[in-house]
Design a protein around this motif. Structure first.
Motif, short mmCIF file in Angstrom:
data_model
loop_
_atom_site.label_atom_id
_atom_site.label_comp_id
_atom_site.label_asym_id
_atom_site.label_seq_id
_atom_site.Cartn_x
_atom_site.Cartn_y
_atom_site.Cartn_z
N ASP A 67 4.06 21.37 4.36
CA ASP A 67 3.97 22.71 4.94
C ASP A 67 4.81 23.72 4.17
N SER A 68 5.52 23.24 3.16
CA SER A 68 6.39 24.09 2.36
C SER A 68 5.68 24.50 1.07
N GLU A 69 5.99 25.68 0.59
CA GLU A 69 5.45 26.14 -0.70
C GLU A 69 6.03 25.30 -1.85
N ASP A 70 7.17 24.68 -1.61
CA ASP A 70 7.83 23.88 -2.65
C ASP A 70 6.96 22.72 -3.13
N ILE A 71 6.13 22.19 -2.28
CA ILE A 71 5.29 21.05 -2.66
C ILE A 71 4.39 21.40 -3.85
N LYS A 72 4.01 22.64 -3.95
CA LYS A 72 3.08 23.08 -5.01
C LYS A 72 3.69 22.97 -6.41
N HIS A 111 5.41 13.34 -11.12
CA HIS A 111 5.49 11.95 -11.58
C HIS A 111 6.94 11.45 -11.57
N LYS A 112 7.86 12.33 -11.96
CA LYS A 112 9.27 11.93 -11.95
C LYS A 112 9.75 11.67 -10.52
N LEU A 113 9.40 12.56 -9.62
CA LEU A 113 9.79 12.39 -8.22
C LEU A 113 9.24 11.07 -7.67
N TRP A 114 7.97 10.80 -7.94
CA TRP A 114 7.32 9.58 -7.45
C TRP A 114 7.95 8.35 -8.10
N ALA A 115 8.19 8.42 -9.41
CA ALA A 115 8.80 7.29 -10.11
C ALA A 115 10.19 7.00 -9.56
N ASP A 116 10.96 8.04 -9.31
CA ASP A 116 12.31 7.84 -8.75
C ASP A 116 12.24 7.15 -7.39
N TYR A 117 11.26 7.53 -6.59
CA TYR A 117 11.06 6.89 -5.28
C TYR A 117 10.78 5.39 -5.47
N LEU A 155 4.47 1.71 1.49
CA LEU A 155 5.46 2.50 0.77
C LEU A 155 5.14 3.98 0.98
N ASN A 156 5.84 4.58 1.90
CA ASN A 156 5.53 5.96 2.27
C ASN A 156 6.22 6.94 1.33
N ASN A 157 5.61 7.12 0.16
CA ASN A 157 6.21 7.99 -0.84
C ASN A 157 6.24 9.46 -0.41
N TRP A 158 5.47 9.83 0.59
CA TRP A 158 5.47 11.22 1.06
C TRP A 158 6.85 11.66 1.52
N LYS A 159 7.67 10.71 1.95
CA LYS A 159 9.03 11.04 2.39
C LYS A 159 9.88 11.60 1.24
N ALA A 160 9.51 11.28 0.02
CA ALA A 160 10.28 11.72 -1.14
C ALA A 160 9.89 13.12 -1.61
N TRP A 161 8.75 13.60 -1.18
CA TRP A 161 8.23 14.89 -1.62
C TRP A 161 8.69 15.99 -0.66
N PRO A 162 8.66 17.25 -1.11
CA PRO A 162 8.90 18.34 -0.17
C PRO A 162 7.83 18.32 0.93
N LEU A 182 0.84 -1.20 0.00
CA LEU A 182 0.00 0.00 0.00
C LEU A 182 0.87 1.25 0.00
N GLN A 183 0.35 2.29 -0.63
CA GLN A 183 1.00 3.59 -0.57
C GLN A 183 -0.07 4.66 -0.71
N PRO A 184 0.18 5.81 -0.14
CA PRO A 184 -0.79 6.90 -0.27
C PRO A 184 -0.66 7.54 -1.65
N SER A 185 -1.68 8.27 -2.04
CA SER A 185 -1.56 9.06 -3.25
C SER A 185 -0.65 10.26 -2.95
N ASN A 186 -0.43 11.07 -3.95
CA ASN A 186 0.52 12.18 -3.78
C ASN A 186 0.07 13.17 -2.70
N PRO A 187 1.05 13.77 -2.03
CA PRO A 187 0.71 14.79 -1.04
C PRO A 187 0.32 16.10 -1.72
#
Length: 99
Positions: free
Chosen positions: A67-72, A87-93, A57-64, A26-31
């Motif tokens: 609480d950061s503006e960078d996530i947007k 998609h690239k960030l998630w695929a790399d994870y 699979l905690n893909n959120w660890k790979a994202w900014p 299991l993994q969550p959808s994108n943050p």
């Protein structure tokens, strides 16, 4: 969320009846930026996975940070779905996990 987890459990159980060798992960959808209810749902999914001994699979660890503006920069503001960079960030994870 209780209904969602009930149905998810049923799907997993029935799938294992059909194919006992199936591997479930299991993994969550994108943050998204500053989630409230959504973050609670993701926590519930992770707890469910732990309770059922399902790899999570905690893909959120790979994202900014959410609480950061960078996530947007990683999702479409209208659909809240990953854009090309997301998609690239998630695929790399995922690639790193299965390497």
């Amino acid at each position: 969320m209780a209904d969602s987890l009930f149905v998810l459990n049923k799907v997993i159980t029935e799938t294992k009846k059909t194919n006992p060798e199936v591997i479930t992960m299991l993994q969550p959808s994108n943050p998204i930026s500053k989630p409230v209810k959504y973050a609670e749902q993701v926590e519930a999914l992770e707890a469910f996975a732990a309770e059922k001994a399902i790899p999570y699979l905690n893909n959120w660890k790979a994202w900014p940070s959410v609480d950061s503006e960078d996530i947007k920069k990683y999702y479409d503001s209208e659909t809240l779905l990953p854009n090309e960079e997301g998609h690239k960030l998630w695929a790399d994870y995922m690639i790193a996990i299965f390497k």
